[in-house]
Design a protein around this motif. Structure first.
Motif, short mmCIF file in Angstrom:
data_model
loop_
_atom_site.label_atom_id
_atom_site.label_comp_id
_atom_site.label_asym_id
_atom_site.label_seq_id
_atom_site.Cartn_x
_atom_site.Cartn_y
_atom_site.Cartn_z
N LEU A 149 -2.65 13.75 -8.47
CA LEU A 149 -1.81 12.63 -8.04
C LEU A 149 -0.34 13.04 -7.97
O LEU A 149 0.39 12.52 -7.12
CB LEU A 149 -2.00 11.44 -8.98
N LEU A 150 0.08 13.96 -8.83
CA LEU A 150 1.43 14.49 -8.73
C LEU A 150 1.61 15.18 -7.38
O LEU A 150 2.60 14.95 -6.68
CB LEU A 150 1.71 15.47 -9.87
N TRP A 151 0.65 15.99 -7.02
CA TRP A 151 0.71 16.69 -5.72
C TRP A 151 0.70 15.67 -4.57
O TRP A 151 1.47 15.79 -3.61
CB TRP A 151 -0.48 17.64 -5.61
N ALA A 152 -0.16 14.65 -4.66
CA ALA A 152 -0.25 13.65 -3.60
C ALA A 152 1.06 12.87 -3.46
O ALA A 152 1.54 12.64 -2.34
CB ALA A 152 -1.41 12.69 -3.89
N CYS A 153 1.64 12.48 -4.58
CA CYS A 153 2.91 11.74 -4.53
C CYS A 153 4.04 12.63 -4.04
O CYS A 153 4.90 12.18 -3.29
CB CYS A 153 3.23 11.16 -5.91
N ALA A 154 4.05 13.88 -4.49
CA ALA A 154 5.09 14.81 -4.05
C ALA A 154 5.05 14.97 -2.53
O ALA A 154 6.10 15.02 -1.88
CB ALA A 154 4.93 16.16 -4.74
N SER A 155 3.85 15.04 -1.98
CA SER A 155 3.71 15.16 -0.52
C SER A 155 4.09 13.87 0.18
O SER A 155 4.84 13.89 1.16
CB SER A 155 2.27 15.53 -0.17
N LYS A 156 3.58 12.77 -0.31
CA LYS A 156 3.79 11.48 0.35
C LYS A 156 5.25 11.02 0.28
O LYS A 156 5.79 10.50 1.26
CB LYS A 156 2.89 10.42 -0.26
N TYR A 157 5.87 11.18 -0.87
CA TYR A 157 7.23 10.68 -1.08
C TYR A 157 8.29 11.77 -0.95
O TYR A 157 9.46 11.52 -1.21
CB TYR A 157 7.33 9.99 -2.44
N ARG A 158 7.86 12.98 -0.60
CA ARG A 158 8.77 14.11 -0.36
C ARG A 158 9.68 14.39 -1.56
O ARG A 158 10.90 14.49 -1.44
CB ARG A 158 9.59 13.90 0.90
N THR A 203 0.82 -1.21 0.00
CA THR A 203 0.00 0.00 0.00
C THR A 203 0.85 1.26 0.00
O THR A 203 0.37 2.32 -0.35
CB THR A 203 -0.94 0.03 1.22
N THR A 204 2.13 1.15 0.38
CA THR A 204 2.99 2.33 0.36
C THR A 204 3.28 2.80 -1.06
O THR A 204 3.62 3.94 -1.26
CB THR A 204 4.33 2.07 1.08
N LYS A 205 3.13 1.92 -2.03
CA LYS A 205 3.37 2.30 -3.42
C LYS A 205 2.07 2.48 -4.20
O LYS A 205 2.09 2.65 -5.40
CB LYS A 205 4.24 1.24 -4.10
N GLN A 206 0.95 2.46 -3.51
CA GLN A 206 -0.34 2.58 -4.20
C GLN A 206 -0.51 3.92 -4.91
O GLN A 206 -0.94 3.96 -6.05
CB GLN A 206 -1.49 2.36 -3.20
N ALA A 207 -0.14 5.01 -4.25
CA ALA A 207 -0.26 6.33 -4.88
C ALA A 207 0.65 6.42 -6.10
O ALA A 207 0.27 6.98 -7.14
CB ALA A 207 0.08 7.43 -3.88
N LEU A 208 1.83 5.85 -5.99
CA LEU A 208 2.76 5.85 -7.12
C LEU A 208 2.20 5.04 -8.28
O LEU A 208 2.32 5.45 -9.44
CB LEU A 208 4.09 5.26 -6.65
N SER A 209 1.57 3.94 -7.99
CA SER A 209 0.95 3.12 -9.03
C SER A 209 -0.19 3.87 -9.72
O SER A 209 -0.29 3.84 -10.96
CB SER A 209 0.43 1.82 -8.42
N TRP A 210 -1.03 4.53 -8.95
CA TRP A 210 -2.12 5.32 -9.53
C TRP A 210 -1.56 6.43 -10.42
O TRP A 210 -2.05 6.66 -11.52
CB TRP A 210 -2.99 5.93 -8.43
N PHE A 211 -0.56 7.12 -9.92
CA PHE A 211 0.03 8.22 -10.69
C PHE A 211 0.63 7.70 -11.99
O PHE A 211 0.47 8.29 -13.05
CB PHE A 211 1.07 8.96 -9.86
N ARG A 212 1.32 6.57 -11.90
CA ARG A 212 1.92 5.96 -13.09
C ARG A 212 0.86 5.62 -14.14
O ARG A 212 1.01 5.91 -15.32
CB ARG A 212 2.68 4.70 -12.67
N ASN A 213 -0.23 5.02 -13.70
CA ASN A 213 -1.30 4.64 -14.63
C ASN A 213 -1.98 5.86 -15.24
O ASN A 213 -2.27 5.89 -16.43
CB ASN A 213 -2.32 3.75 -13.93
#
Length: 102
Positions: free
Chosen positions: A61-70, A3-13
């Protein structure tokens, strides 16, 4: 997938689909201006709407990943800039895929 990579997977898709929608939209736009096909006008209208929604999802999703993954601001700016250049979202998708599996 964790689940830690779920946002990254969504953004990638979404990056992949958004990139495809941009190419299809540009194709319909050229057809609209260079042919008399009535369906080209509808293509621009409907694909344009879908692309707009996908662009919003991409930015969110870019904003969400940027926040989550710093992510640093340069990476965010590069990925944001890539969203408006045809074929560039495919490079974003590939980079994210490599990071997920690397």
């Amino acid at each position: 997938m964790s689940t830690t990579k779920q946002a990254l997977s969504w953004f990638r898709n979404v990056a992949l689909i958004e990139g495809l929608s941009l190419i299809v939209l540009l194709t319909f736009s050229v057809l609209k201006r260079t042919t008399t096909y009535a369906w080209a006008v509808l293509g621009v209208q409907y694909i344009g709407m879908a692309h707009g929604l996908l662009f919003i999802a991409y930015v969110y999703l870019l904003w969400a990943c940027a926040s989550k993954y710093r992510w640093n601001w340069r990476r965010v700016a590069l990925f944001l800039f890539a969203s408006i250049i045809p074929f560039a979202p495919f490079f974003v998708e590939r980079k994210l895929k490599d990071e997920m599996h690397g």
